[in-house]
Enzyme design. Structure first.
Site, PDB file in Angstrom:
ATOM      1  N   ASP A  40      44.625  34.656  37.808  1.00  0.00           N
ATOM      2  CA  ASP A  40      44.443  33.348  38.439  1.00  0.00           C
ATOM      3  C   ASP A  40      43.192  32.699  37.872  1.00  0.00           C
ATOM      4  O   ASP A  40      42.300  33.374  37.344  1.00  0.00           O
ATOM      5  CB  ASP A  40      44.353  33.476  39.956  1.00  0.00           C
ATOM      6  CG  ASP A  40      43.065  34.133  40.418  1.00  0.00           C
ATOM      7  OD1 ASP A  40      42.813  35.284  39.988  1.00  0.00           O
ATOM      8  OD2 ASP A  40      42.315  33.518  41.197  1.00  0.00           O
TER       9      ASP A  40
ATOM     10  N   ASP B  22      37.748  33.586  31.563  1.00  0.00           N
ATOM     11  CA  ASP B  22      37.704  34.024  32.955  1.00  0.00           C
ATOM     12  C   ASP B  22      39.054  33.812  33.628  1.00  0.00           C
ATOM     13  O   ASP B  22      39.285  32.776  34.235  1.00  0.00           O
ATOM     14  CB  ASP B  22      36.605  33.236  33.684  1.00  0.00           C
ATOM     15  CG  ASP B  22      36.421  33.646  35.124  1.00  0.00           C
ATOM     16  OD1 ASP B  22      36.728  34.798  35.462  1.00  0.00           O
ATOM     17  OD2 ASP B  22      35.973  32.801  35.916  1.00  0.00           O
TER      18      ASP B  22
ATOM     19  N   GLU C   2      41.596  36.171  42.667  1.00  0.00           N
ATOM     20  CA  GLU C   2      40.165  36.483  42.631  1.00  0.00           C
ATOM     21  C   GLU C   2      39.322  35.232  42.797  1.00  0.00           C
ATOM     22  O   GLU C   2      38.301  35.243  43.509  1.00  0.00           O
ATOM     23  CB  GLU C   2      39.820  37.179  41.310  1.00  0.00           C
ATOM     24  CG  GLU C   2      38.416  37.775  41.251  1.00  0.00           C
ATOM     25  CD  GLU C   2      37.334  36.800  40.840  1.00  0.00           C
ATOM     26  OE1 GLU C   2      36.156  37.090  41.084  1.00  0.00           O
ATOM     27  OE2 GLU C   2      37.667  35.724  40.268  1.00  0.00           O
ATOM     28  N   GLU C   3      39.739  34.139  42.171  1.00  0.00           N
ATOM     29  CA  GLU C   3      38.929  32.926  42.218  1.00  0.00           C
ATOM     30  C   GLU C   3      38.899  32.295  43.600  1.00  0.00           C
ATOM     31  O   GLU C   3      37.971  31.552  43.930  1.00  0.00           O
ATOM     32  CB  GLU C   3      39.445  31.902  41.194  1.00  0.00           C
ATOM     33  CG  GLU C   3      39.382  32.365  39.747  1.00  0.00           C
ATOM     34  CD  GLU C   3      37.966  32.485  39.197  1.00  0.00           C
ATOM     35  OE1 GLU C   3      37.001  32.368  39.992  1.00  0.00           O
ATOM     36  OE2 GLU C   3      37.821  32.721  38.000  1.00  0.00           O
TER      37      GLU C   3
END
Length: 454
Positions: free
Chosen positions: A92, A123, A156-157
């Site tokens: 993600d 990222d 995660e973000e």
């Protein structure tokens, strides 16, 4: 000097890696259905799962995590008696923000000035490609000497904790002797670095209500309490005049011991405008690695275009608080919540909603796995020795894994060096860093397997 066979193999695989990263970047996998279709994340998860199957991973599964997203898991068995290494990345990404500010489309991998640009390139879709490159290089040079688990997270973000809660409910799934988190980065390009600490985080939304409805500012302004003005005053209470975070009861005086971040280099990396001062006190490393930092990341208010002369009845803001090692994120959440309620002016009604939370993390860089990584990095980066630094960002899963598997060694590496501009417009990855870190990871797995046999 003769190139190491692993280095030669990774170099030969880089065109394939670029093509695969382009495919993965093309998915608009922002884990927020209010911004992008959920199908984009699902398609990215399917891509990751297919990539693992193509590398002979077993038990490949899309794990439905409690926050409504999917994490991708796979297992590659190694030789009998070999240790197990867990490799982590996330697919993600952050939203692209202002797409008009990108010099190339954010979801189209574009080469420019020796870097590959695209949201998630560093990222952390690039982190997943790094894992694939390392494993492919090992397969071409005698085989993978350890058992490998891969987990690619889907939220995660967002900080919504789906994978953390799934891992807690299935504690055997991610058990490993060593864990490599591929989601941090070198201190700068060409300087091999492991991350020793991560700040934790808490995310809150605060809503202020002052009126039953919007009012004409000429008829009522000057006496009727404006919720937007109240919000501005409340948010200003979170920082002192020099910019230091000021949440009631939260310590802000810790010092960083270790690799320092020269102010001139930080100003250049952060692209601070000439004449604009840095905020806070202490060294730069103190401020970004050892102390809390509050950021207002969003405000709901009328846009300038189309604004009317009105007093606002309601205002809302989203606040991120980075929490350094040594401070408990849950306690910081309570302190921030109490601060917001105590400092709202004019008796404004306050509602606070917690959006996300994760604990800070501190690695034991004296552990044997770090010795194996140091040796690997010296080979991958000739003439350079491995450094350790902090990281101001958060990876909430780290503490969950450390709690579930207290004997496991956790290493943090990755592609998010300063030039990558992660979370900002024009995010990019250095292909040289991708190549060298893939070599380092492959050599680490060889070194680690050998150390466990010794």
């Amino acid at each position: 000097m003769t190139a190491h066979p692993i280095s030669e193999t990774v170099a030969s695989l880089m065109p394939r890696a670029k093509a695969e990263l382009a495919e993965l970047v093309a998915f608009q996998s922002v884990a927020d259905p209010a911004q992008f279709p959920k199908s984009e994340c699902e398609a990215a998860a399917d891509w990751v799962a297919d990539a693992l199957r193509a590398e002979d991973f077993q038990d490949v599964a899309l794990l439905d995590t409690p926050d409504g997203t999917q994490s991708v898991y796979g297992f590659l068995p190694g030789p009998a008696g070999a240790p197990t290494v867990l490799l982590y990345a996330h697919y993600d990404v952050q939203p692209p923000l202002d797409e008009s500010a990108w010099l190339s489309p954010p979801f189209e991998l574009t080469e420019r000035d020796g870097r590959w640009f695209g949201r998630g390139a560093a990222d952390c879709k690039g982190g997943f490609i790094m894992h694939l490159l390392a494993l492919r290089a090992l397969k071409a040079n005698g085989g993978v000497p350890v058992s490998v688990k891969v987990i690619a997270e889907g939220s995660e973000e967002q900080g919504t904790g789906g994978l953390e809660r799934y891992a807690e409910a299935h504690p055997d799934l991610l058990a490993a002797d060593t864990i490599v988190i591929g989601d941090t980065g070198n201190f700068r390009v060409g300087l091999p670095t492991v991350t020793a600490t991560l700040r934790g985080m808490t995310m809150l939304r605060v809503t202020l209500d002052t009126l039953e409805g919007n009012l004409h500012s000429g008829q009522f302004g000057g006496a009727a309490p404006d919720a937007l003005a109240a919000m501005i005053q409340l948010l200003a209470s979170l920082r002192s005049e020099d910019g230091t975070t000021t949440v009631d009861g939260l310590a802000t005086d810790a010092d960083w011991q270790g690799l320092q971040y020269p102010e001139a280099e930080f100003r250049a990396d952060a692209k601070v405008l000439d004449g604009v001062q840095l905020i806070g006190t202490g060294t730069v490393a103190d401020r970004i690695w050892a102390r809390p930092a509050v950021t207002v990341i969003g405000i709901d208010c009328p846009p300038v275009v189309g604004a009317t002369p009105s007093l606002q009845a309601t205002a809302r803001a989203q606040i991120s608080l980075r929490v350094p090692p040594g401070q408990d994120a849950a306690e910081a959440t309570q302190l921030l919540t109490a601060h917001l309620k105590a400092h709202a002016p004019w008796g404004a009604r306050v509602a606070v909603e917690q959006v996300g939370q994760g604990q800070a993390f501190r690695a034991d860089i004296s552990s044997p796995a770090y010795t194996s990584m140091a040796q690997a990095m010296e080979t991958a980066y000739p003439g350079e020795k491995m450094q350790s630094s902090g990281m101001g960002g958060s990876i909430p899963l780290c503490n969950t894994l450390a709690t579930l598997y207290p004997e496991a060694e956790i290493l943090l590496i990755g592609l998010s060096e300063p030039e990558a501009q992660i979370h900002a417009v024009n995010e990019s990855v250095s292909p040289e860093e991708l190549e060298r870190l893939s070599v380092a990871e492959a050599l680490f797995l060889q070194n680690y397997a050998e150390s466990r046999r010794a």
